[in-house]
Write a protein that holds these residues in place. Structure first.
Motif, short mmCIF file in Angstrom:
data_model
loop_
_atom_site.label_atom_id
_atom_site.label_comp_id
_atom_site.label_asym_id
_atom_site.label_seq_id
_atom_site.Cartn_x
_atom_site.Cartn_y
_atom_site.Cartn_z
N UNK A 356 -29.47 -2.80 -51.04
CA UNK A 356 -30.07 -4.00 -50.44
C UNK A 356 -29.29 -4.46 -49.21
N UNK A 357 -30.03 -5.08 -48.28
CA UNK A 357 -29.39 -5.82 -47.20
C UNK A 357 -29.67 -7.30 -47.42
N UNK A 358 -28.75 -8.16 -46.94
CA UNK A 358 -28.93 -9.59 -47.18
C UNK A 358 -28.14 -10.39 -46.14
N UNK A 404 -27.31 0.75 -30.27
CA UNK A 404 -26.17 -0.15 -30.04
C UNK A 404 -25.11 0.05 -31.13
N UNK A 405 -25.54 0.05 -32.39
CA UNK A 405 -24.60 0.18 -33.49
C UNK A 405 -23.92 1.55 -33.50
N UNK A 448 -29.62 -7.14 -38.61
CA UNK A 448 -29.24 -5.98 -37.81
C UNK A 448 -28.30 -5.03 -38.55
N UNK A 449 -27.04 -5.45 -38.70
CA UNK A 449 -26.01 -4.56 -39.24
C UNK A 449 -26.26 -4.17 -40.68
N UNK A 450 -26.62 -5.14 -41.51
CA UNK A 450 -26.82 -4.85 -42.93
C UNK A 450 -28.04 -3.98 -43.15
N UNK A 451 -29.10 -4.18 -42.36
CA UNK A 451 -30.31 -3.36 -42.48
C UNK A 451 -29.99 -1.91 -42.11
N UNK A 452 -29.29 -1.74 -41.01
CA UNK A 452 -28.93 -0.39 -40.57
C UNK A 452 -28.05 0.30 -41.62
#
Length: 491
Positions: A356-358, A404-405, A448-452
């Motif tokens: 999961x992302x959160x 970007x990441x 952004x970061x957690x989804x990736x």
């Protein structure tokens, strides 16, 4: 990164008279070079290359010009900046021979593309050799004893020694010397591509094939390139394809040099170069995977070891090298093979990994399985794309954010460490019959970061362990994004 894009765009403007309509950042491969696709207003494209290794650039530019004059399928060089750090080249689109193989499988169409690639390789080797100034080579002028020893030592230091198995180092060096001398005395020497593999062969819509990334070329045995292509670990060609493609190549080679060859001798020398290439690849995978901790190279080691095992069981070298043979047996020992072959789930495996992302603003997701535990990784130490206006309305699955990441943050290092930690639990949970594991990635907004990061871990676990994945991006549920992020995905 923006300064690099500006440099590439400036050269494009000097070449075309206009600014590029837009620029795509292309994925980075094993080298430090950066590639870009630049578009004009009609959608026509060229490739921009940025590389600080000027000698490497010079070699590629010289080889390209020489080969193009001989009608060989290589990109034309369109522009070079004053310090020769940036250059533009013809774009052959983004479909490689490896892409065709992975998309269509072992079909007649794909076999014909491999056969055509080997025919064009023979042309490149023979016609490209004519009048070539080997003083322009990046490293060695010729793939002789020193270069062969370098490949063998690369394997020794970055793969064999990492296994921490006992062997006689001096005897092995003596065998390396003997093998290098044996392979140096080859009957045929032409231009040697050095990195001929299916990902470096581009396929256009008309099914014509074109070569890229030959800047490491030198004079050498043509068998080395054939071995590199046919025995590429990731391609994993069937045994009958390997045998038939070698025969196809030898027929093409005879027609191009307009002379018959002793195919028995050619095959014997070819087998030696197959082994050298297999070991060089293991060295590369060891360096990138075991030392640089890049997960995609670690997952390629099992295929490379399988190739090596099959080769040792089915071919002889034609030279007695006992310590070398002992070392090869160490590499294909069952314990070593199992070390790099992770346990994998099957239909009976009960484990479900929930990824999961959160957003930390809304709290850490609860574990609904009732087991508790699991992992929570804080992505807020990674530079946040959301600080920049152009990324505020997109998320971690949108190409600009991903670029970007990948290019401007330490996300890759972060994820490699995550993979190391989570892999231990996933492997143990599969073996012990556990049913649930939760892995959560949090950042400021969960956008952004957690989804990736969650997407990356889900892909990694699915590829490596074949385990069932439930992927959730909690904060995206109610958002109407351009590219919809589904609440839950069964992978």
């Amino acid at each position: 990164m923006q300064s690099i894009i500006d440099s590439v765009s400036h050269l494009y403007r000097s070449w075309s008279g206009k600014d590029p309509h837009h620029v795509d950042v292309l994925p980075q491969s094993g080298s430090e070079r950066r590639y870009f696709r630049l578009y004009n207003e009609r959608g026509e494209t060229v490739i921009g290359t940025y590389g600080l290794n000027v000698a490497e650039n010079e070699a590629f530019i010289y080889f390209s010009g020489h080969f193009a004059k001989r009608g060989l399928p290589v990109p034309r060089i369109l522009g070079i900046n004053h310090d020769r750090i940036v250059y533009l080249q013809e774009d052959f689109d983004n479909v490689s021979l490896l892409d065709m193989l992975e998309k269509h499988g072992f079909t007649d169409q794909v076999y014909s593309l491999f056969r055509e690639s080997l025919h064009q390789l023979a042309r490149l080797q023979v016609y490209g050799d004519e009048g070539l100034d080997y003083n322009k080579c990046l490293t060695n002028k010729e793939f002789g004893k020193q270069a062969i020893m370098a490949d063998l030592l690369y394997f020794k230091y970055y793969f064999l020694d990492a296994l921490r198995k006992p062997y006689d180092k001096q005897k092995l060096i003596d065998d390396f010397e003997a093998l290098s001398n044996y392979l140096t005395h080859t009957e045929y020497k032409y231009f040697m591509y050095r990195d001929c593999q299916s990902r470096n062969i581009m396929v256009k819509e008309d099914n014509s094939v074109h070569f890229i990334d030959y800047q490491g070329g030198m004079k050498g045995a043509p068998q080395y390139d054939v071995a590199s292509m046919i025995w590429q670990a990731r391609a994993n060609l069937p045994d009958d394809w390997k045998a038939n493609l070698l025969e196809d190549y030898m027929n093409s080679f005879e027609s191009i040099i307009q002379d018959s060859i002793d195919k028995e001798v050619f095959r014997s020398q070819y087998n030696g170069y197959v082994l050298i290439r297999l070991l060089q690849v293991l060295g590369a995978y060891g360096f990138r995977g075991l030392f640089e901790r890049k997960a995609q190279f670690l997952t390629s080691i099992p295929l490379a070891l399988q190739n090596l095992s099959w080769f040792i069981e089915n071919h002889s070298l034609g030279i007695v090298v006992p310590e070398f043979r002992k070392v090869l047996n160490i590499c294909i020992d069952q314990e070593v093979m199992e070390r790099f072959n992770p346990v994998q789930a099957d239909e009976e495996t009960p484990l479900l990994v929930k990824v999961s992302s959160f957003s930390y603003r809304k709290g850490i997701p609860e574990d609904s399985s009732g087991n508790g535990g699991g992992f929570v990784f804080d992505c807020r130490g990674i530079d946040n794309p959301g600080r920049h206006d152009i990324y505020k309305e997109v998320h971690g699955r949108d190409k600009p954010v991903m670029e970007y990441l990948e290019r401007q943050t330490k996300m890759e290092d972060f994820l490699n460490s995550v993979f190391d930690i989570v892999d231990i639990s996933v492997e143990a949970y599969i073996k012990r019959g556990f049913t649930s594991l939760c892995v959560n990635f949090g950042c400021t907004g969960g956008q952004h970061r957690s989804v990736y990061a969650a997407d990356a871990l889900a892909r990694h676990l699915k590829t490596k362990f074949k385990v069932k994945i439930e992927l959730t991006h909690r904060e995206q549920e109610a958002k109407d994004w351009k590219n919809t992020v589904v609440k839950k995905e069964e992978l």
